[in-house]
Design a protein around this motif. Structure first.
Motif, PDB file in Angstrom:
ATOM      1  N   ASP A 246       0.816  -1.221   0.000  1.00 42.96           N
ATOM      2  CA  ASP A 246       0.000   0.000   0.000  1.00 42.96           C
ATOM      3  C   ASP A 246       0.844   1.263   0.000  1.00 42.96           C
ATOM      4  N   LYS A 247       1.918   1.284   0.781  1.00 41.11           N
ATOM      5  CA  LYS A 247       2.712   2.498   0.958  1.00 41.11           C
ATOM      6  C   LYS A 247       3.269   3.009  -0.360  1.00 41.11           C
ATOM      7  N   ASP A 248       3.653   2.092  -1.234  1.00 38.29           N
ATOM      8  CA  ASP A 248       4.271   2.482  -2.504  1.00 38.29           C
ATOM      9  C   ASP A 248       3.265   2.622  -3.640  1.00 38.29           C
ATOM     10  N   ASN A 249       2.146   1.912  -3.550  1.00 43.37           N
ATOM     11  CA  ASN A 249       1.235   1.842  -4.687  1.00 43.37           C
ATOM     12  C   ASN A 249      -0.088   2.576  -4.502  1.00 43.37           C
ATOM     13  N   PRO A 269      -6.731   7.310  10.389  1.00 46.90           N
ATOM     14  CA  PRO A 269      -6.613   6.276   9.349  1.00 46.90           C
ATOM     15  C   PRO A 269      -5.487   6.565   8.352  1.00 46.90           C
ATOM     16  N   GLN A 270      -4.378   5.903   8.544  1.00 48.90           N
ATOM     17  CA  GLN A 270      -3.241   6.077   7.637  1.00 48.90           C
ATOM     18  C   GLN A 270      -3.628   5.751   6.198  1.00 48.90           C
ATOM     19  N   LEU A 271      -4.421   4.688   6.037  1.00 43.28           N
ATOM     20  CA  LEU A 271      -4.800   4.239   4.701  1.00 43.28           C
ATOM     21  C   LEU A 271      -5.468   5.363   3.910  1.00 43.28           C
ATOM     22  N   LEU A 294      -0.673  12.629  17.481  1.00 43.66           N
ATOM     23  CA  LEU A 294      -0.801  12.654  16.027  1.00 43.66           C
ATOM     24  C   LEU A 294       0.338  11.850  15.425  1.00 43.66           C
ATOM     25  N   PRO A 295       0.089  11.142  14.341  1.00 45.14           N
ATOM     26  CA  PRO A 295       1.108  10.238  13.777  1.00 45.14           C
ATOM     27  C   PRO A 295       2.270  10.986  13.135  1.00 45.14           C
ATOM     28  N   GLU A 296       3.430  10.349  13.141  1.00 43.30           N
ATOM     29  CA  GLU A 296       4.619  10.938  12.511  1.00 43.30           C
ATOM     30  C   GLU A 296       4.422  11.109  11.011  1.00 43.30           C
ATOM     31  N   TRP A 297       3.616  10.228  10.422  1.00 42.04           N
ATOM     32  CA  TRP A 297       3.422  10.322   8.965  1.00 42.04           C
ATOM     33  C   TRP A 297       2.597  11.546   8.560  1.00 42.04           C
ATOM     34  N   MET A 322       6.645  19.006  11.090  1.00 40.40           N
ATOM     35  CA  MET A 322       5.561  19.893  10.667  1.00 40.40           C
ATOM     36  C   MET A 322       6.031  20.932   9.654  1.00 40.40           C
ATOM     37  N   GLN A 323       7.320  21.286   9.713  1.00 40.56           N
ATOM     38  CA  GLN A 323       7.852  22.283   8.785  1.00 40.56           C
ATOM     39  C   GLN A 323       7.851  21.788   7.342  1.00 40.56           C
ATOM     40  N   ARG A 324       7.668  20.488   7.167  1.00 44.95           N
ATOM     41  CA  ARG A 324       7.590  19.937   5.807  1.00 44.95           C
ATOM     42  C   ARG A 324       6.255  20.265   5.145  1.00 44.95           C
ATOM     43  N   LEU A 325       5.284  20.637   5.945  1.00 48.51           N
ATOM     44  CA  LEU A 325       3.961  20.979   5.396  1.00 48.51           C
ATOM     45  C   LEU A 325       3.996  22.418   4.909  1.00 48.51           C
ATOM     46  N   THR A 326       4.678  22.624   3.804  1.00 50.20           N
ATOM     47  CA  THR A 326       5.002  23.978   3.339  1.00 50.20           C
ATOM     48  C   THR A 326       3.803  24.762   2.819  1.00 50.20           C
ATOM     49  N   VAL A 327       2.707  24.075   2.448  1.00 51.73           N
ATOM     50  CA  VAL A 327       1.531  24.797   1.949  1.00 51.73           C
ATOM     51  C   VAL A 327       0.470  24.959   3.037  1.00 51.73           C
ATOM     52  N   LEU A 328       0.771  24.536   4.265  1.00 49.80           N
ATOM     53  CA  LEU A 328      -0.180  24.712   5.368  1.00 49.80           C
ATOM     54  C   LEU A 328      -0.387  26.198   5.631  1.00 49.80           C
TER      55      LEU A 328
END
Length: 360
Positions: A246-249, A269-271, A294-297, A322-328
């Motif tokens: 699932d993670k890759d596809n 729900p990660q899925l 809150l999940p790391e993902w 959280m800094q990776r969420l650049t469009v937040l």
């Protein structure tokens, strides 16, 4: 131009639409859409107001809310008006929907919502293969859906309240044209059908006041799903981790995810969420007291623009990255004192966010 168009629309509507206030009312022959507000109208056969309009009537709306009407009145209307496109019996009380409903082969819109006396639907209703909207919202006495509901191939919008514990695998899951599905007040419903992959057109899924404990993993096949709303499902746990490849596809397209009053929720729900990392724009969480972290993902949801967390008191900090969420652009935290304090302490995590609203 706006006023001119309004006047034109009003003029056209007057010539084609009317309210029935009396059985002796005289109606122009051009009228095609009738709204019935006479409380005595259903106690006898349909009046002469409609008798001569059998081939021209397209809409029939009964506006007397919580008025009991007999099956003979409904059967008379069905037998006379074979070309109906819309039948509106919202908040109208009757015990039986006659089998003759299956003869309205041109029907596009059927609203039976708010009828607590209706316990069963005739199988003949499944012959309405042009029906696009079917509302059974708040039909709290309905014991089960018709066995062959999957044959209603044109359904696009469906709202359901039922006493069933399980939904048939070959029922709703076969509705390939369905775009909006609402399950509300299904207090006995323990699980959805597993074969959700048949809902190839589904765009919105709304669950409220249901006894569901989990969602089926087959939701990952709903590639057109854009909005998920879950409200007041007291037993629901949304832990849905990736399985296998699932993670890759996995590539879902959910844009908005809203949950409210889920007292059993421990995990997001990660899925659904990470599976929609490239499209997810809005997450709103409210009244989830058991959600402790809150999940790391979360940092992988790089399209996220709005994050609202309300009254989730067990949350104490935002995850790393959280800094990776650049469009937040908007972060709103209310009713979460520990989380708000953590955000002030680790301000660098959200320094890039344009609008930040925290507990005072």
């Amino acid at each position: 131009m706006h006023d001119l168009m309004h006047d034109l629309a009003t003029s056209v509507a007057k010539s084609e639409c009317t309210f029935i206030k009396s059985k002796s009312q005289i109606v122009d022959g051009s009228v095609r859409h009738f709204s019935i507000i006479d409380s005595d109208f259903n106690r006898q056969k349909a009046s002469g107001v409609l008798d001569n309009r059998s081939k021209t009537v397209r809409s029939l709306i009964f506006l007397k809310e919580y008025e009991y009407i007999g099956v003979s009145f409904i059967d008379t209307c069905i037998s006379k008006f074979k070309h109906l496109r819309l039948l509106y019996l919202n908040n109208t009380l009757f015990e039986v929907l006659p089998k003759s409903i299956g003869t309205l082969i041109h029907l596009r819109y059927l609203d039976l919502s708010g009828n607590c006396l209706l316990k069963k639907l005739p199988e003949s209703i499944c012959k309405l293969q042009k029906l696009e909207t079917f509302r059974l919202f708040s039909c709290s006495g309905l014991k089960k859906l018709p066995r062959n509901i999957g044959r209603m191939i044109s359904l696009r919008h469906m709202e359901i309240t039922t006493k069933e514990r399980y939904l048939r695998e070959n029922g709703i899951g076969c509705l390939r044209s369905l775009k909006i599905l609402t399950l509300s007040g299904c207090e006995n419903l323990l699980r959805l059908f597993e074969g959700m992959q048949g809902l190839t057109s589904l765009q919105r899924l709304h669950l409220e006041f249901c006894s569901l404990t989990s969602l089926p993993y087959s939701i990952k096949y709903l590639k057109r799903l854009e909005k998920v709303m879950i409200d007041n499902c007291s037993e629901l746990d949304l832990k849905m981790e990736f399985q296998g490849e699932d993670k890759d596809n996995l590539c879902l397209g959910v844009r908005k995810f809203i949950i409210n009053n889920l007292p059993s929720l421990v995990d997001l729900p990660q899925l659904i969420l990470q599976g929609s990392a490239n499209t997810l724009q809005c997450i709103m969480m409210k009244n989830c007291p058991k959600l402790k972290e809150l999940p790391e993902w979360l940092q992988n949801l790089t399209s996220l623009q709005t994050l609202e967390i309300l009254n989730c008191q067990s949350l104490s900090c935002l995850p790393e990255g959280m800094q990776r969420l650049t469009v937040l652009r908007q972060l709103k935290i209310q009713g979460c004192p520990a989380l708000s304090e953590s955000c002030r302490r680790d301000e660098w995590k959200i320094a890039h966010v344009r609008e930040v609203h925290l507990d005072q």
